[in-house]
Design a protein around this motif. Structure first.
Motif: not given
Length: 435
Positions: A107-116, A157-160
């Motif tokens: 979750t933290f690694a994907e900050v700034g990237h839009a999940p698909t 779950l919550a940080p996401a």
């Protein structure tokens, strides 16, 4: 600042303790979940299949993560999420902790990237995590499952939601799914615990019944011995009282000796009757008939034949009766063995052999196991073999009760005529239920 009511403080403290246990405090235990396989080839084959499945899941997770994070980081995150499945069989709690860290770091690694399209974790990682949730709850039970549920909701779950814009509805659905998986695993754990407690309780009940049967049989043997010993003590008292009349003019010291012998015998009889009265059940009347012996075995066999049993009897030995205690024990052993044969193998042919040698009485009862098609008894069995073993042990003899090689069951006992028991319990074997 107003004080927090204890009714709110205590549950919060308890939940914090559960979270602490799940996160790091609860000791990880080695639990082998997979069934033990005797064949090494099967173990290696199963390990290869599981390892291949984990590898496929890892590669799939890495492929999905490569779209959002650098390749080396994607492989590390995929390994953290999926590879802990290899530890699930022996270290389930540690495996869950590693996988949870992998999901959170993703979750933290994907900050700034839009999940698909809106899910930040690879499907393979989610599958592995759900399996680990189930295994953890199934192994550790309710307390750890509650802590795992809270940590999953708060730390995974919550940080996401704020970091990668996970929709709140998706968060709620995921939290419910996690809770349901944990509830399923915990319910299986509770059922297994209940079954283990039932098995332990049943073992304790069986042990209690066995001890009770031994005590009851010893009490019965004591009552029978009372008749035998009382007869001899009565004879001693009678002879001591009659001696002065048979031999007039005995010295005064000799007369006093005979009087003391008679008084001691009478006192011993009185004390013995008092002890036997304590051993007797409240609703049990004193037995008036003499105790049976070997000479009553033919009568017992005739009664068994009239009841439909096929019994062959062989009595061999000298004309003299063995000591009374041995005589009664031989009769009771034959009686119980015939009863067991009629109960467990109705219609079978039974051979009864009682041979008296110079030093012992040998007893052999065997049936061929061929029934007449009548219903075999059910129930929970009795304690007839226990009684036979107690009698053999009391006389310093041996008793062996085993299934026969070609069907049926046999009981073999050897009772010394002047034996003194040197240990508790005669020789015995076999798992046949006794009646």
């Amino acid at each position: 600042m107003p004080a927090v009511p204890p009714r709110l403080l205590y549950p919060a403290i308890h939940l914090a303790q559960l979270v602490r246990q799940a996160a790091w405090a609860a000791p990880d235990q080695r639990v082998l979940l997979l069934p033990s396989l005797e064949s090494p080839r099967l173990r290696y084959a199963l390990a290869a299949i599981l390892g291949g499945a984990v590898l496929v899941l890892t590669v799939t997770a890495d492929t999905q993560l490569n779209q959002l994070v650098p390749g080396s980081l994607a492989w590390a995150l995929a390994g953290l999420q999926v590879l802990p499945l290899l530890l699930a069989a022996i270290r389930p709690l540690a495996a869950w902790r590693i996988s949870a860290i992998g999901l959170t770091l993703t979750t933290f690694a994907e900050v700034g990237h839009a999940p698909t399209p809106f899910w930040p974790w690879p499907v393979s990682g989610c599958i592995a995590y759900v399996l680990l949730l189930f295994v953890t709850a199934q192994v550790y039970g309710r307390d750890v499952a509650v802590g795992v549920d809270l940590l999953t909701a708060l730390a995974v779950l919550a940080p996401a939601v704020p970091l990668v814009a996970l929709p709140p509805v998706v968060f709620a659905v995921a939290a419910v799914v996690v809770s349901l998986v944990l509830v399923l695993g915990e319910s299986i754990h509770s059922r297994q615990e209940a079954e283990r407690h039932l098995v332990a309780a049943e073992e304790q009940r069986r042990a209690g019944l066995a001890r009770q049967a031994v005590l009851e049989e010893r009490s019965r043997i004591a009552r029978e011995l009372h008749d035998v010993v009382a007869h001899h003590m009565s004879m001693i008292a009678i002879q001591a009282e009659a001696a002065p009349y048979k031999e007039p003019g005995l010295p005064e010291q000799t007369l006093r000796t005979f009087t003391a012998i008679r008084a001691a015998s009478t006192t011993a009889l009185t004390e013995m009757r008092r002890v036997i009265g304590l051993l007797r059940e409240e609703d049990e009347n004193a037995e008036r008939a003499p105790q049976p012996g070997i000479d009553r075995i033919p009568e017992m066999v005739r009664a068994a034949r009239q009841a439909g049993m096929q019994v062959d009897l062989t009595l061999a030995g000298g004309p003299d009766r063995p000591p009374a205690v041995v005589d009664v024990s031989v009769y009771r052993i034959v009686q119980e063995a015939l009863s067991n044969a009629g109960r467990h193998a109705p219609g079978a042919r039974v051979e009864v052999e009682v041979v008296r040698t110079r030093d012992a009485v040998q007893v052999h009862i065997a049936d061929d196991g061929r029934t007449n098609g009548g219903p075999a008894p059910g129930g929970n069995g009795g304690h007839g073999l226990t009684g036979m073993r107690e009698r053999a042990a009391m006389l310093g003899g041996t008793l062996r009760a085993v299934p026969r090689e070609h069907g049926g069951f046999e009981v073999t006992a050897e009772l010394p005529l002047d034996g003194v028991p040197t240990q508790r319990g005669g020789e015995s074997s076999g798992d046949e239920e006794d009646g």
